[in-house]
Each structure stands twice: as structure tokens, then as C-alpha cells.
Design a protein around this motif. Sequence first.
Motif, PDB file in Angstrom:
ATOM      1  N   SER A 419     -19.155 -31.985 -55.256  1.00 47.15           N
ATOM      2  CA  SER A 419     -18.882 -31.988 -56.688  1.00 47.15           C
ATOM      3  C   SER A 419     -18.503 -30.563 -57.065  1.00 47.15           C
ATOM      4  O   SER A 419     -18.462 -29.678 -56.204  1.00 47.15           O
ATOM      5  N   GLU A 420     -18.239 -30.319 -58.335  1.00 44.70           N
ATOM      6  CA  GLU A 420     -17.872 -28.970 -58.747  1.00 44.70           C
ATOM      7  C   GLU A 420     -19.054 -28.012 -58.710  1.00 44.70           C
ATOM      8  O   GLU A 420     -18.881 -26.799 -58.791  1.00 44.70           O
ATOM      9  N   VAL A 449     -25.174 -25.107 -52.840  1.00 45.14           N
ATOM     10  CA  VAL A 449     -24.585 -25.023 -54.176  1.00 45.14           C
ATOM     11  C   VAL A 449     -23.200 -24.394 -54.061  1.00 45.14           C
ATOM     12  O   VAL A 449     -22.940 -23.587 -53.166  1.00 45.14           O
ATOM     13  N   ALA A 450     -22.310 -24.784 -54.955  1.00 47.21           N
ATOM     14  CA  ALA A 450     -20.955 -24.240 -54.936  1.00 47.21           C
ATOM     15  C   ALA A 450     -20.991 -22.777 -55.331  1.00 47.21           C
ATOM     16  O   ALA A 450     -21.793 -22.369 -56.179  1.00 47.21           O
ATOM     17  N   LYS A 457     -13.748 -13.069 -64.510  1.00 48.82           N
ATOM     18  CA  LYS A 457     -12.345 -13.282 -64.152  1.00 48.82           C
ATOM     19  C   LYS A 457     -12.211 -14.063 -62.851  1.00 48.82           C
ATOM     20  O   LYS A 457     -11.184 -14.666 -62.585  1.00 48.82           O
ATOM     21  N   ASP A 458     -13.252 -14.021 -62.020  1.00 50.89           N
ATOM     22  CA  ASP A 458     -13.205 -14.749 -60.756  1.00 50.89           C
ATOM     23  C   ASP A 458     -13.214 -16.249 -61.022  1.00 50.89           C
ATOM     24  O   ASP A 458     -13.894 -16.739 -61.923  1.00 50.89           O
ATOM     25  N   THR A 459     -12.474 -16.978 -60.210  1.00 48.00           N
ATOM     26  CA  THR A 459     -12.454 -18.433 -60.338  1.00 48.00           C
ATOM     27  C   THR A 459     -13.313 -19.049 -59.247  1.00 48.00           C
ATOM     28  O   THR A 459     -13.456 -18.499 -58.166  1.00 48.00           O
ATOM     29  N   THR A 460     -13.873 -20.191 -59.546  1.00 48.68           N
ATOM     30  CA  THR A 460     -14.666 -20.893 -58.551  1.00 48.68           C
ATOM     31  C   THR A 460     -13.745 -21.606 -57.570  1.00 48.68           C
ATOM     32  O   THR A 460     -12.554 -21.788 -57.819  1.00 48.68           O
ATOM     33  N   VAL A 461     -14.290 -22.032 -56.449  1.00 45.30           N
ATOM     34  CA  VAL A 461     -13.504 -22.728 -55.438  1.00 45.30           C
ATOM     35  C   VAL A 461     -13.122 -24.102 -55.958  1.00 45.30           C
ATOM     36  O   VAL A 461     -13.941 -24.816 -56.543  1.00 45.30           O
ATOM     37  N   LEU A 466     -13.910 -27.443 -51.752  1.00 44.93           N
ATOM     38  CA  LEU A 466     -15.338 -27.751 -51.632  1.00 44.93           C
ATOM     39  C   LEU A 466     -15.556 -28.983 -50.771  1.00 44.93           C
ATOM     40  O   LEU A 466     -16.526 -29.061 -49.999  1.00 44.93           O
ATOM     41  N   GLU A 467     -14.657 -29.974 -50.900  1.00 40.49           N
ATOM     42  CA  GLU A 467     -14.746 -31.159 -50.041  1.00 40.49           C
ATOM     43  C   GLU A 467     -14.579 -30.764 -48.571  1.00 40.49           C
ATOM     44  O   GLU A 467     -15.254 -31.308 -47.691  1.00 40.49           O
TER      45      GLU A 467
END
Length: 644
Positions: A419-420, A449-450, A457-461, A466-467
Motif C-alpha cells: 500500500s502507500e 513501512v514505506a 520536497k522529497d517524494t515518497t516511493v 513499493l509493489e
Amino acid sequence: MEFPHQKIDISHLDIPTDIILADSLFNETSKIDLIIGVEIFYDLLRDGQIKFGPNQPLLQNTALGWIVSGRVSSQHIQPSIANVAHESIPFIEQQLVRFWEIESCQTKSVLSREESLCEEHFAKTTARDSSGRFVVALPKKEDVISRIGNSKNIASRRFMSLERRLLSNPELKEAYSKFIHEWRDSPTQPLQTYQLTTVTYGTSAAPYLATKCLQKLGEDGSIIYPEAAVIIRNDVYMDDLLSGADSINKGKELCSQLIELANSAGLQFRKWASNSHEILESVPIHLRDERTLFELDSSCASIKTLGLKWDILSDKFLFEIPKHSRNLPLTKRVVLSDIARLFDPLGLVGPVVIQAKLFMQELWKEGKDWDDSLNDNYHLRWINFRNNLSDPAKLEIPRWMMTSFTNESTKYHGFCDASERAYGACIYVRTISSDGSIYVRLLTAKSKVAPIGKTKKDTTVCLPRLELCAALLLSHLYEKVQSCIKMKVKTFFWTDSTIVLHWISGSPSRWKTFVGNRVSEIQRITVNSVWAHVPGIENPADVISRGMSPEQLKEFTIWWNGPPWLSQSPRFWPPLTRQTGDNFPPNELEERCVFLYAQTKPPNEIFSLYSSFTKLTRVIALLQRFIHNDDTTKRPQQKTGMCR
């Protein structure tokens, strides 16, 4: 004793007028009325904290009233010497970051220089005496030993002090001597120096030496006691040995070999327990453990944990609920301490544990200090989580997987999902009994955890990545299972992500670095295994990527036994087909861009003489024939006729 040493000016502190101080004259020098032990101190704390600012004291609410704690800036207070316990907050935060940091492709453990020196030291200095006992030398840090100096004078003074104390109390001396007799009988006798000839329990080298000696014993006994030697090398964890056998006769033989092999080195395995009464009867009575419930987290025996326990009578795993202090204020530090007590090595209640991990991540993103009290929302949520932990205590999980892992009817089925907020994996054992009955049991699971950005400014994966991380996590979990069980079992891997299946089916060099590296690792680990698609609603790993309350998990059959079709014939399974990349957006495929250098070269000018290619070839043929016939050496071979 008086404290503080001098009166402190508190005019700069804006103390609220509507609170009651435990000591309204805390800033004036006075005698200490009472010293409270740490075991009572935390029971007195209450929710509520008021900070005056950086490098300023704070107000803490207690059962006795508000107290002032912290540092004050004053040049009039004389410095004093004290023993201080230091805790590095940055180090704790670094460890916490690793709690949810994205996993890297697995690498082999590399020994540090000190660890390598210890290994060499053990190999060179260890021997066995005539009785078979191990004789070891303590690994030492010579640079540290050189700074210790002569400690004999200090030891002598301590001896004299204890001796005077015992002489003044005959009853205490008698009781002490019954426990250990190391004193001269009279102060007129000379002091004697003793040298300890056994490894001292509690020293930093003791666990290492004990473990290495057991490993060496397993190597030395591999010929005479082959089964026991394998068990000692592979199934010893800390100071516990956990193993098993496929039949009662094999179990008895294994116990006999282990006891004899240990005796050959002057050792004894104690506290034997078994779910088979017949096997336990083959063990001498003085070596047996009569308990029926066993704590499997031996490293945390001193604290209460959500501990995995084994009930030998029912041969099932149970969970014990940790006891939390109701009076201790809830802070980020307390929450982390609570999470550390959740001991679930097999991941059987992983969907519950991932909720705690996600809660900790939320606190981290809020940027709260370690000792700040949680706000009402977080406080209520964590209290509810604590209260709901009573439900896992009602779980009874069969230990036996209904298989000996030695027949063709046993298969592994691994599932992964993301999941996100988190991703996870779980592995099931599917077996077919002699009467055709199909059994499916949850073997193990793991979650992460993700990752979150280090700055705003950083973006998550993204979710497809993640999958893919979930698929890699499943591969590593499978690799761990293989190393523990050491049986070749056909394995099926399932994911509800079609793009992950497409990535895995392609060459790693085709994809960008992030995808390519993970695909390469997955293909290496799961070679000759099947990857297939499972509908998301039938994927048991979905629950470990999102979390679930203990009460819901207890009744969630798909988690404990896999999707319903897994207990049926393969003809009812989802199709085992590969996915093509026709339906994926180019930006999601993450294909590696290949650049080719192209240079434009103009055509030969001869092609500009005529607009007809046929006429051009005839003219060139006539010219070639003219050149040939004009050569005097070729007069006999002159060419004539029409050029076509």
C-alpha cells in the motif's frame, strides 16, 4: 545535604499562576526531605508538560503537584562531580529511521576487523584437555588493558572494608560464608590471590566463547554423532536449542546423541521439554523441565513482551500480553519502548504489529521530541491500541505444519502486496495427506513501512516500486525459509501487481537502476519458481500491508489459511500466465533509455547524373567495357554486344 547549593533567581521564568507546585520554594536552599526511588518516581508522573524555551527548565505534572526540572543558567552555582548516564538522541533517531527505511538488495554479512581478530584468536588458542573440556583464552584489547593500571591495591582495600563489615556482624558473616567462602578465617592471615579458571559469566566475551565452543563441538562430533552435530551447528539460538524430529524413535535417538555429545565436552543440556511424553521419558529426570508453557524470547526474559510462547501439551503457539505502566506519561520514547516489546519473530500477528510501526512513523513525521507528551488524538489512539492487544492472547496457532517437508505433496506459496504506507509478504505451506486432504498453514510473514522523504520536497516511493519492494521482501523471506528448513520444495509466488510480473519476466538490463537491481535479485533467488497473478481481494498479504486490529485478525481466515482456492485442486487456481507490457503507461514501465549516435552521410555524386537508375547502370557498364577493351593486354578478351 542541602539543595540547591545557592538560591536561584526565577524572575525570568513565566510560571503559570493556576498550577500548584509540589515545592513552592524549590529555588531556595534547603535540606532534602525525602529521596524517592526510581521504581516509585515513574508512578508519580502525570500527563502535562510546560517548556520555558531552549536551555531552560520545564514544568512536569506529577501526583504531588508540578515540579521544575532541567538546567538553569547561573554563574553562582559551583560545579559538582557526578556520575552521569548519557544517551545519544541522534543515535536513537538514526536507529528509528532504519525502522522504516526502504530495504536494500540483500548483502552478505562482513566481519569487522575486531570480529576477524576474535575469530583468528579463537582458532589459534582454543584446545581441548584430556577430559574433553574446551580450554579457551580470553580475547583482549591490549590498548585498553594497558590503561587499566594496577588494580590490586583497590581490590585489597575493598576486601578489607568488606571483612570489617562482616566481623562486626557475625550473623551476616555466617550467611555470607555459607553462600561463598573466600575469606581468610582471621585478619592475621595473609591475603591470597586466586585465579579464575572458568569463563566469567557476564563478561563481554562469554557469550561469544560459549557459542564458538558449541560450534566447534558440532564440527568435532560430526562423525560419531552426525545428527546431533547438525542440530548444534544450526539450531542453537542464544542459550536455547530448538529442534525436532519426524518420529518418536528419531526424537529419542536425537536426544541421546545430543546428551552424549555434550557430555564428551563436560557440558550438559538442561531443561529438556517436548510435546511427546515418550521422548521426554528418554531424558534423565534431572535434565527435564516440568513446565508446560515456554517463553520463546529468551533474550527479553527480564521484560514483559507480547511474547510468542509454546504450549507443549496442545503443541500450539500462544501470545502473552505485555503489562504497561498506566501512570507513565505517553511520549514518543514510551511508544518506541512499547513497540520494542512486541516480539513476533515469525510474523504471525504481523498485521497488528504493522499498525504500531505506522503509528511511530506518524509521530516521526510530526517532528515531536522524545519526551513530549502526545496530544489527545495520538494519546487516545495509542491507549486503544494497548487495550486491543488483549485479543492476540486468545489466539492458538498450531505449531505443526502437517508435513515432514520430505514428500512431493508439500508446496510453498508466497504472497506479497503493498500500500502507500507499508508493504509485506507471507508464506504458506500447502500439504496433501495420504487420504487426499489438503492443509494450508501460515508459516511466516514480514512487513516494512514505506519510506518517507527526509524533507518536505522529497517524494515518497511510487506504488509500483513499493509493489516491487514487496516482491523482493518475499524473495528474501523465502531465502530465509530455505536456509532454515533446508528442503527443496516447489514454490509459487503470487502478486496482484501486473507491472511487477512484467518486470520480473524481463531482463534486468532493460529497466532503470531501481527496478533493474531488484529484478536481478528476485530472479536470482526465485530461479525455476513460478510467479503468477492473484486478484487483490484474494491476496492475504494485503492485510499485512494495511494493518488490522487484533479482534478482526483473529477471525480473518484468509490470513491463517490463505485464499480458499489454495485448499482446492490447481484447476481452481488463478491462471499461471505471464503479463505483457502492452497496457502499461511508458512512464510506469521504467524502461532504460538507449541512445544511438547517428551520422548523416550524403550519397555518391554519381547518382545525380541521371534520374533513371537503369540508364545509370547501362552508362556505367559501357564505361567499364571501354576501359576493359582499351587495355592492350586484354585485346584477345574484348567484350562486345548490347548492355542490358
